[in-house]
Design an enzyme around this catalytic site. Structure first.
Site, PDB file in Angstrom:
ATOM      1  N   GLY A 272       0.876  -1.182  -0.060  1.00 48.07           N
ATOM      2  CA  GLY A 272      -0.054  -0.105   0.014  1.00 48.07           C
ATOM      3  C   GLY A 272       0.768   1.244  -0.048  1.00 48.07           C
ATOM      4  O   GLY A 272       0.251   2.357   0.100  1.00 48.07           O
ATOM      5  N   ASP A 273       2.032   0.996  -0.137  1.00 50.29           N
ATOM      6  CA  ASP A 273       2.798   2.435  -0.086  1.00 50.29           C
ATOM      7  C   ASP A 273       4.083   1.920  -0.977  1.00 50.29           C
ATOM      8  O   ASP A 273       4.222   1.084  -1.935  1.00 50.29           O
ATOM      9  CB  ASP A 273       3.546   2.683   1.411  1.00 50.29           C
ATOM     10  CG  ASP A 273       3.577   4.226   1.373  1.00 50.29           C
ATOM     11  OD1 ASP A 273       4.289   4.928   0.540  1.00 50.29           O
ATOM     12  OD2 ASP A 273       3.348   4.852   2.300  1.00 50.29           O
TER      13      ASP A 273
END
Length: 491
Positions: A272-273
């Protein structure tokens, strides 16, 4: 007690013709009957083996043990923090006599944070799962990093990582693709609700250490960053699979931070990053600490991150980032390929960056440089601390289904210079942006780039197709060789 005379009587021996010979034989039989098992070396060497395997590592170990030897229970509900720490504390005594290795067998091993030791290997069986406790009391609080000045999620301190080590030499975390599960959902919910008083834990963090190997593991659902070597040197991260929901907050894959001589290779990351985020401290704290990340090789990385970058340089880069070499990178459904993130107040520098042979598919931006990335540690940063961004080289790349080729935004009184892009073909999506190159406060050159770059990156002509450089000399970390190590456990 069975005596010599009793034995003669039981065997029916009364008056043998050769009493001296018979006495000798009987005495020998008595000795054999009472030899302690621990002295029976022949039987010990023939004891059946319950576990045996080979693995690749920088260093092999002289001593071995299993987590079960220290009371570990792999039922998924029994807390094993004491078992892990007792095992490691016990095995630290062998650090100067050949080192030790701790085997985590098949099972689900629930645990809180535990600390490693030097000259030590933690090995996970392919069916072993280390489960992170969801109870905050199982995570000790530690001080903020000095180059950050505060926690990233909150002003105060931070929770110790699940697997943690500091001031170590020669530490290996590896396995046969065994799993470390951070069970991060509870932490993600607290983050979104603003319920955190301290920064979330990472899965693996190694500080102030040298000669580190992290390899052949599957890391899932980290509360925050997955792998964080910081203030360390001579690091190999190899064959790691990292998986997290693409909407999970700050689940960066691998974050080398103020580290020297590092190689990251053959990894698959869904997060997610940023898949790899290169860092070196935050604003005035990073400037004061002054420890750059340098001599970093990133090879054969595959990344999926729809809201972030495949490789990010920054945004915490105030100690400096230099000599980064990335090659043979595959980016799928990610926001940007390579992104430089900085801002006024960061200071520091990002320089001598080399990227080649990158393949991108379904991207928002192929290239993104940002000079207005805020998110300061506090209000005490120096507004005159301007970052230096120079000598950034991209070459030999192809991309398809891209919304916008490049967004390059420097700083008005600190332009990004020495940008070089060559031999790059970008195929646009069905609904691309009208402007493909948005360039402000940057300077550089290009050659053989489609679609045609902005005027601030003038085309040098087809004869300059190889104008962007990539160092051909190796880094010191490339001299690190692996050997075949073994583990054998006797019943």
């Amino acid at each position: 007690m069975l005596t010599y005379q009793h034995l003669k009587s039981k065997l029916g021996i009364c008056s043998p013709r050769k009493p001296q010979v018979m006495d000798t034989l009987l005495l020998l039989l008595l000795v054999l009957m009472f030899v302690p098992p621990s002295l029976n070396m022949v039987e010990s060497r023939k004891a059946p083996i319950s576990d045996y395997f080979e693995y690749s590592a920088v260093n092999c170990r002289a001593y071995s043990a299993s987590l079960t030897d220290f009371g570990g229970v792999g039922d998924g509900t029994t807390l094993n923090t004491k078992a892990f720490q007792s095992a490691i504390d016990h095995m630290s005594q062998f650090s100067s006599t050949g080192g030790s290795q701790l085997f985590v067998p098949p099972g689900r091993w629930l645990t809180g944070s535990f600390n490693l030791t030097s000259h030590f290997t933690l090995f996970l069986h392919q069916d072993a799962v280390i489960l992170a406790s969801q109870d905050e009391s199982d995570w000790p609080l530690i001080d903020p990093l000095p180059s950050y000045g505060r926690g990233r999620d909150a002003q105060g301190g931070r929770y110790s990582s699940l697997i943690f080590g500091t001031n170590l030499t020669d530490v290996i975390i590896t396995g046969d693709n065994g799993t470390i599960d951070g069970q991060g959902d509870v932490w993600w919910k607290k983050f979104h609700k603003g319920d955190l008083s301290y920064t979330r834990p990472y899965l693996i963090e190694i500080m102030y250490s040298e000669n580190v190997q992290i390899s052949h593991l599957t890391l899932v659902n980290s509360p925050s960053w997955n792998v964080h070597p910081v203030y360390s040197s001579n690091i190999v991260v190899q064959g790691i699979t990292i998986l997290a929901p693409v909407n999970s907050p700050n689940t960066d894959g691998i974050n080398p931070d103020s580290c020297t001589n590092t190689r990251i290779e053959d990894c698959y990351i869904v997060s997610g990053d940023d898949c790899v985020a290169v860092k070196s401290g935050w604003d005035e704290y990073g400037i004061a600490y002054g420890m750059p990340t340098k001599q970093l090789a990133i090879r054969r990385l595959t990344c999926i991150s729809p809201t972030s970058a495949v490789i990010a340089l920054g945004s915490e880069m105030s100690g400096g980032i230099e000599d980064v070499r990335a090659e043979d990178i595959v980016a799928i459904n990610s926001e940007s390929g390579v992104r430089i993130k900085t801002a006024v107040g960061r200071g520091g520098y990002v320089k001598d960056i080399y990227v080649r042979r990158m393949t991108m598919s379904t991207m928002r931006w192929a290239f993104w440089m940002t000079g207005n990335y805020g998110s300061h540690a506090d209000n005490n940063y120096d507004p005159n601390a301007l970052p230096l961004i120079q000598n950034i080289n991209y070459r030999d790349m192809v991309a398809q289904n891209v919304t916008m080729a490049a967004r390059l935004e420097g700083i008005s009184n600190a332009p990004f210079t020495g940008i070089c892009i060559s031999n790059v073909t970008i195929q646009l999506s069905k609904k691309p942006y009208k402007v493909q190159w948005n360039c402000t406060n940057v300077a550089g050159i290009s050659s053989g780039v489609t679609p045609e770059p902005c005027m601030l990156l003038p085309d040098q002509g087809p004869e300059k197709i190889g104008v962007c450089t990539f160092p051909e000399d190796g880094l010191p970390i490339d001299d690190v060789k692996f050997q075949t190590c073994t583990y054998a456990r006797h019943l």
